[in-house]
Design a protein around this motif. Structure first.
Motif, mmCIF file in Angstrom:
data_model
loop_
_atom_site.group_PDB
_atom_site.id
_atom_site.type_symbol
_atom_site.label_atom_id
_atom_site.label_comp_id
_atom_site.label_asym_id
_atom_site.label_seq_id
_atom_site.Cartn_x
_atom_site.Cartn_y
_atom_site.Cartn_z
ATOM 1 N N TYR A 104 0.825 -1.211 0.000
ATOM 2 C CA TYR A 104 0.000 0.000 0.000
ATOM 3 C C TYR A 104 0.861 1.263 0.000
ATOM 4 O O TYR A 104 0.466 2.284 -0.563
ATOM 5 N N THR A 139 -6.181 3.991 0.920
ATOM 6 C CA THR A 139 -7.565 3.996 0.439
ATOM 7 C C THR A 139 -8.192 5.378 0.608
ATOM 8 O O THR A 139 -8.892 5.861 -0.291
ATOM 9 N N ASP A 182 -6.521 7.752 -2.003
ATOM 10 C CA ASP A 182 -7.030 7.461 -3.338
ATOM 11 C C ASP A 182 -8.435 8.038 -3.521
ATOM 12 O O ASP A 182 -8.711 8.704 -4.522
#
Length: 85
Positions: free
Chosen positions: A13, A73, A76
């Motif tokens: 990640y 996350t 993004d």
């Protein structure tokens, strides 16, 4: 906009966050970022928790213009939202 990504080696990640930041750097004229390897910088998750103002248990931890964003996350999703305006 300036983004700081705190991550560590061998973190998928973290790699995704860096790749997204590199892409944004080429597509957004006012975008830049810094990647901080927490191992090299001598930081741990307690340090990141202090910076974020809440407990964190994973990396990357991402800040935009000194404001806490969250992990990959969150970063993004925020970038998609900003680019679709």
């Amino acid at each position: 906009m300036f983004v700081k990504i705190y991550g560590r080696p061998n973190c998928p990640y973290c790699d995704k966050a860096k790749a997204l930041a590199e892409k944004l750097k080429t597509t957004m004229p006012d975008f830049d970022y810094e990647y901080i390897d927490i191992i090299v910088a001598g930081l741990d998750k307690d340090d990141l928790s202090d910076m974020a103002g809440r407990p964190v248990s994973t990396v990357p931890q991402i800040f935009m213009n000194e404001m806490y964003v969250g992990g990959f996350t969150d970063f993004d999703a925020l970038m998609k939202q900003l680019l679709n305006k």
